[in-house]
Each structure stands twice: as C-alpha cells, then as structure tokens.
Design an enzyme around this catalytic site. Structure first.
Site, PDB file in Angstrom:
ATOM      1  N   ALA A   1       0.829  -1.204   0.000  1.00  0.00           N
ATOM      2  CA  ALA A   1       0.000   0.000   0.000  1.00  0.00           C
ATOM      3  C   ALA A   1       0.867   1.259   0.000  1.00  0.00           C
ATOM      4  O   ALA A   1       1.322   1.722   1.052  1.00  0.00           O
ATOM      5  CB  ALA A   1      -0.934  -0.008   1.206  1.00  0.00           C
TER       6      ALA A   1
ATOM      7  N   GLU B   1       2.706   0.512 -10.962  1.00  0.00           N
ATOM      8  CA  GLU B   1       4.123   0.378 -10.583  1.00  0.00           C
ATOM      9  C   GLU B   1       5.003   1.352 -11.382  1.00  0.00           C
ATOM     10  O   GLU B   1       6.120   1.023 -11.780  1.00  0.00           O
ATOM     11  CB  GLU B   1       4.583  -1.067 -10.704  1.00  0.00           C
ATOM     12  CG  GLU B   1       3.891  -1.945  -9.678  1.00  0.00           C
ATOM     13  CD  GLU B   1       4.526  -3.281  -9.438  1.00  0.00           C
ATOM     14  OE1 GLU B   1       5.770  -3.352  -9.452  1.00  0.00           O
ATOM     15  OE2 GLU B   1       3.784  -4.249  -9.222  1.00  0.00           O
TER      16      GLU B   1
END
Length: 378
Positions: free
Chosen positions: A123, A362
C-alpha cells in the site's frame, strides 16, 4: 553471452505453462463478474509460485528472479489477473520483507506468505500520491510503543483478499521523504477498513480496493528497518516489481500474438488463409520482433538483479518497452481477428483491456522514462 535457459528454468516454464492451461476455462466469466480466482491462487501456493524468490529456510522455493519472470510470463499469457496477483505478492511484499525485515518479522509474516497460506498487499498509492510517491498524506504518528496510523490508500492490488499489508506512511513530515516509514499491518486490526472493490477496465478478477485507516495501533516492532527508511524501502521494492510487471506485459503480448497467429491460419478470405496476405504477415512479423525484444530486456533486468548488479534503469526499460509492446500487440491481435476480436469469446479483447494497466501501475510509462533519463544523465 548465453541465451539458452538452463534445465531448471525450462522446468519452471513447463510447470507454469501447464498450470496456465487451467486458467483458460473460466477466464472470461471471471473477467465479466470480477471474480477473484481463489482456487488458482491456492494452487499457485501448492506449486511454489507464491514464494518463488524466498529462501527455502523461510518456506520459499529459493529460485531466482529469472525463474520468477518466466513463470509470470507464462501465466499472464492466459490470464493477466492471476499474473498480477502473483506479481504483487512476490515482488512488492515478499521481496521487501526478505530483504529488509528482521528475523522476527520473517518468521511471523514471511513464512506464511511464502507458502501461499496467506496473501500480501503493498500500500503506497494515495489519492494525492501516485507518481509523486513522496507526497504521503497517510500518517504514522510515533506513540512510543506503537504508531497511530491514519489515512487512505487506493488502487491496492489484492486489497480485499490480502491478510498482510505493507503500508507506507509519513511519521516525520518535517523530514519529507526521509521521514516516511514502512509498517506491517494485519487485516482485522481495529480501525482498519477495506473500501469497495474498484470496477476496472481490465485485470478485473484481480481485486483492487481502497484501504482506510482510522487510529490503527500498529506495534513498533512492525516497522520495517530503521526509522525513516520507508521511502527507500518503497523505491527499492518497486525496482524489482517493475521486472514482474514487464514479465506480465510480455506474457499478455505473447499470449495475444499466439492467438492471432493461430486464427490467421484458420480464417479464410479471398480463397486463402489470411496469414498468406502480406498485410497480415507484416503485422505478425512486427509482433514477433517486438515481443522478442521485450523478452530480452526483461530477462536481462532479471539477470542483473540475480547477479547483484545495478538494475533500476534496466527494470524501467523493460517495464516501459514491454508494456508498450503489450498494448500495441493486443490492438493488432484484435485487428487480425476482425469482428471476432471485438467479442469476448476470442479472448483478445480481454487481453487488450488487460494490457493498458501495464503502462500505468508500478510507475507510469512517463515515470519509467524519468527513471531512465536520470540514470543516463547522472
């Protein structure tokens, strides 16, 4: 330079490929209904895919990054949702715990995660902290023997079904990114709430949720590494994670290409298979070239990581190129299928939707270019 895989890597490819065959049936329904693939994740744990790079002493498979990339590639050829569940778990959770966690944390958290008994989530992202990961509004206030965690995280892969979460939060705002910590948070802690599941364009059977923290007491022993190490922890974890997403994108592209190639040999127009038309041949040739280039970039980044060499730039290059190849290849696969490519029965429209996220999560393609540019200009 040696471009042939060794016997162990070939065995991993075959094992992953055989497992992936079971994913084809049900992939369309899972996508339409956004169904989490519980049985497939359980099976991946039994096969060792949920702890591939974890040392055997902690219950992992003890394999290298290249083996891991190969497995994700093969699985993502069929179902990228399953691929990203495995990628987030291995790259973003297990890698960080093994590399930077202490022995108590490894025994308590790494071991059940590596066996697949438990699922992990990472997270970092927030409503105002996506590409700018330094802008952490989630706070972890030091209360002596514990941290008081408050804030919201969003776009969290495995967010609803994870058991263990690595949460990045700001402890010392006056120190900027040097005041950030990484905390291990268990599902069920008081004040920890999981938000609704996101209704996504692609990778729909992978669950993505917001996480809400309201005065969650996280024991001090759940902090990973030194006080203020959280931002470095996140960045180093993401470097390895980009190899996993590059492999996922590579798998999506390769899977779509294989479907398009097979269809081009079956579809007849003007008295012959469409693969005999030069327009289709050129598409297939371009797809093959770009997929192979993406594969070499991805495998090189994995090789560098496995040999203890700098790999941040190469991981960014692999992720950038493979994600763009995935998007381009899946669009062309739909085009080769014609009208059939636009319906769900033929899978390629799902793969096209799945491909898009590889350019975003990402680290967006724009962030990858920044990483690459900074490296070559420093």
């Amino acid at each position: 330079m040696y471009f042939q895989l060794n016997e162990e890597h070939e065995l991993i490819r075959q094992t992953a490929r055989e497992f992936a065959k079971s994913l084809r049936e049900g992939a369309i329904e899972r996508d339409e209904k956004a169904m989490f693939p519980f049985s497939s994740v359980k099976q991946m744990g039994e096969l060792g895919f949920m702890g591939m790079m974890v040392e055997e002493q902690y219950g992992g498979a003890g394999m290298d990054t290249l083996a891991y990339a190969i497995a994700i590639e093969e699985i993502s050829k069929i179902d990228a949702s399953v691929g990203v569940i495995m990628s987030a778990h291995n790259s973003l959770v297990l890698y960080g715990l093994q590399a930077f966690g202490n022995e108590v944390q490894k025994e308590k958290y790494l071991r059940p995660l590596a066996s697949g008994e438990k699922l992990g989530a990472f997270a970092l992202s927030e409503p105002e902290a996506g590409s700018d990961a330094t802008s952490q509004h989630t706070t972890a206030i030091d209360k002596g023997d514990h941290y008081l965690l408050n804030g919201t995280k969003n776009w969290i892969t495995n967010g609803g079904n994870a058991d263990i979460y690595l949460v990045i939060a700001q402890t010392h705002p006056e120190k900027g990114h040097r005041g950030i910590n990484a905390l291990i948070v268990d599902k069920g802690m008081d004040g920890f709430t999981i938000g609704p599941k996101e209704n996504k364009l692609g990778i729909r059977s992978s669950d993505t949720h917001s996480l809400l923290f309201s005065d969650v007491k996280v024991p001090k022993e759940n902090r990973i590494a030194d006080d203020g190490f959280g931002f470095k922890f996140a960045m180093r974890t993401l470097d390895g994670g980009r190899i996993g997403i590059a492999a996922q994108a590579l798998g999506i592209a390769a899977g779509a290409y294989e479907l398009a190639l097979a269809y081009s040999k079956e579809r007849i127009t003007f008295g012959k298979p469409i693969c005999e038309h030069q327009a289709i041949q050129f598409k297939l040739a371009d797809m093959e070239v770009e997929i192979e280039a993406a594969r070499l970039l991805t495998y090189k980044a994995a090789w560098l990581k496995d040999h203890g060499k700098a790999y941040a730039k190469e991981a960014a290059m692999a992720k950038l190129f493979a994600s763009e190849v995935a998007m381009k290849t899946t669009v062309e696969a739909v085009q080769i299928h014609g009208g059939y490519g636009y319906v769900k029965e033929y899978h390629v429209e799902r793969m096209m939707r799945d491909a898009k996220i590889t350019q975003i999560y990402e680290g967006t393609s724009e962030i990858q270019r920044l990483v690459i540019a900074r490296d070559i200009l420093k």
